[in-house]
Write an enzyme that holds these catalytic residues in place. Structure first.
Site, PDB file in Angstrom:
ATOM      1  N   PRO A   1       0.837  -1.197   0.000  1.00 15.52           N
ATOM      2  CA  PRO A   1       0.000   0.000   0.000  1.00 15.52           C
ATOM      3  C   PRO A   1       0.874   1.251   0.000  1.00 15.52           C
ATOM      4  CG  PRO A   1      -0.055  -1.068   2.145  1.00 15.52           C
ATOM      5  CD  PRO A   1       0.714  -1.970   1.231  1.00 15.52           C
ATOM      6  N   HIS A   2       0.412   2.265  -0.705  1.00 13.32           N
ATOM      7  CA  HIS A   2       1.207   3.483  -0.801  1.00 13.32           C
ATOM      8  C   HIS A   2       0.321   4.673  -1.131  1.00 13.32           C
ATOM      9  CE1 HIS A   2       1.069   1.629  -4.801  1.00 13.32           C
ATOM     10  NE2 HIS A   2       1.036   2.858  -5.265  1.00 13.32           N
ATOM     11  N   GLY A   3       0.870   5.857  -0.890  1.00 13.21           N
ATOM     12  CA  GLY A   3       0.144   7.072  -1.210  1.00 13.21           C
ATOM     13  C   GLY A   3       1.017   8.283  -1.012  1.00 13.21           C
TER      14      GLY A   3
END
Length: 154
Positions: free
Chosen positions: A65-67
């Site tokens: 997950p990333h952002g």
């Protein structure tokens, strides 16, 4: 840039107890909130928005997950080994037990992609995945994740 530039000892969770993808993302957001000056709820919202574009479960029991976060000063990682694998809508439909979350400054497009590539390289290595799964502490997880990069630094 190696994983030791993205990950600190404080950013590692050993045997995280969660029952679903959202709980895992919440726990990672909580941990990240302790590391950076941003709210856990804002981080979680960023992660959930990214998941709506497509699952970050990349296969082999791994999720990335990333952002991007406005105002973040540098790329920050959080590594977790889940006590029990959870459904993550992964591309191979397998449950996930290794999660590496990356948060990047809003304007760090190239650096963000480079960081994702570094993390992906670690998790593509079956031996590294098995070593991470066999780690008996947060310290061991950190050592395995950061030491492995020395072998791939070229």
């Amino acid at each position: 840039m190696g994983l030791n530039d993205l990950l600190s000892h404080k950013g590692v969770i050993h045997n995280l107890r969660v029952t679903c993808k959202r709980e895992a993302l919440q726990a990672l957001a909580d941990k990240a909130s302790d590391l950076v000056d941003h709210s856990a709820s804002g981080i979680l919202q960023t992660l959930l928005e990214r998941e709506q574009l497509g699952s970050t479960g990349v296969g082999d029991g791994v999720a990335l997950p990333h952002g991007k976060i406005d105002g973040l000063q540098k790329i920050v990682g959080v590594l977790a080994r889940l006590e029990t694998p959870v459904t993550f809508d992964a591309v191979d439909d397998q449950p996930v037990d290794l999660v590496f979350m990356l948060l990047a400054p809003a304007n760090a497009t190239a650096a963000h992609l480079k960081a994702l590539a570094k993390v992906s390289r670690l998790f593509r290595d079956a031996d590294a995945r098995e070593a991470l799964r066999g780690a008996d502490s947060s310290e061991a997880l950190f050592a395995i994740a950061t030491a492995d990069q020395k072998h791939h630094a070229a």
